[in-house]
Write a protein that holds these residues in place. Sequence first.
Motif, short mmCIF file in Angstrom:
data_model
loop_
_atom_site.label_atom_id
_atom_site.label_comp_id
_atom_site.label_asym_id
_atom_site.label_seq_id
_atom_site.Cartn_x
_atom_site.Cartn_y
_atom_site.Cartn_z
N UNK A 1 0.87 -1.08 0.07
CA UNK A 1 -0.02 0.06 -0.14
C UNK A 1 0.82 1.31 0.13
N UNK A 2 2.06 1.41 0.75
CA UNK A 2 2.71 2.47 0.81
C UNK A 2 3.70 2.55 -0.56
N UNK A 3 3.95 1.54 -1.15
CA UNK A 3 4.50 1.85 -2.64
C UNK A 3 3.45 2.17 -3.44
N UNK A 4 2.27 1.74 -3.48
CA UNK A 4 1.40 2.04 -4.44
C UNK A 4 0.77 3.57 -4.15
N UNK A 5 0.65 3.99 -3.00
CA UNK A 5 0.31 5.29 -2.70
C UNK A 5 1.27 6.31 -3.23
N UNK A 6 2.69 5.90 -3.15
CA UNK A 6 3.74 6.77 -3.31
C UNK A 6 3.75 6.91 -4.83
N UNK A 7 3.46 5.85 -5.59
CA UNK A 7 3.39 5.78 -7.05
C UNK A 7 2.33 6.74 -7.64
N UNK A 8 1.25 6.71 -6.73
CA UNK A 8 -0.09 7.59 -7.14
C UNK A 8 0.27 8.86 -7.01
#
Length: 226
Positions: free
Chosen positions: A105-112
């Motif tokens: 989730x932290x990686x996906x939020x960062x990419x978003x």
Amino acid sequence: MTAIETLRRILFAAMLAGCPLACASGDVIDLRSVGRVHGDATAGKAKATVCSACHGPAGVALVPTFPNLAGQNAQYVYWRLVAFKRGVDPDSPMTAQAASLDDVAMRDLAAYFASLPPAAGHATDDATMAGATIYRDGDPARGIPPCQGCHGSDARGRTDVDRNGHARLYPALRGQHAPYVANRLADLARDAAPRTSTQHVMAPIARTLDAASADAIGRWLEAGAP
Ligand code: HEC
Ligand code: HEC
């Protein structure tokens, strides 16, 4: 002392301050040799609903003391979330927010958030242009290094990796809210025991800025920088 010499001295001082702590205690999160962060921006968008209450529906916060995340360096966002999750700042509202996020989730939020356009700027005035001078050239007489050396000539931060594949964690500042910038600089300056190696780099620099300079730089950044 030239601006570049000032920068070199600060980097060296930060290294001395950061390394022994990072190496010896395990208390400081050492980010000097982390790799590039990958995430899925589409999946991140679905997970960002809860964040929009404070950081705005398009990553631009409505409250000027809260940070914009739109256009932020993904690597910086990810490691800030990891640091909050590890409890570096128990008083921050982010400690509770990060507690329920897993690594994906932290990686996906960062990419978003990195994929979103930064906040639009607005007209500048003389007060904001005073900030531009410090941002570009620093002030050697006061020991202030040029901010652009690390945050980029366009203030979009640096998202590349060095020749060893180590990620650069310099945050974008362009379009950021001036009150948030001033508050964060004051926090960094006050923090006697930073908990990440990147904060060890920025804290001594923040200490070179008086409130009026921090305010001028923040206003210029909020206006949309260069
Ligand atoms: C209750 C309000 C609130 C919510 C909800 C919230 N945040 Fe925050 N966030 C803040 C505040 C206030 C700060 C700045 C204070 C600080 O640094 O401790 C912050 C700081 C951050 C930072 C550091 C920004 C920077 O420029 O250094 C990141 C990254 C972040 N939030 C991500 C998120 C994500 C991702 C979510 C959703 C999972 C989220 N936040 C939800 C209030 C919130
Ligand atoms: C030697 C490199 C370097 C220089 C020069 C530098 N910074 Fe930074 N800055 C950093 C790093 C690394 C961070 C990330 C700190 C962290 O992890 O929280 C940072 C963080 C920041 C933040 C917090 C951003 C956020 O979203 O919370 C602000 C504001 C900032 N810098 C302003 C400045 C200003 C203004 C100058 C010039 C006077 C400057 N910086 C010069 C490396 C630098």
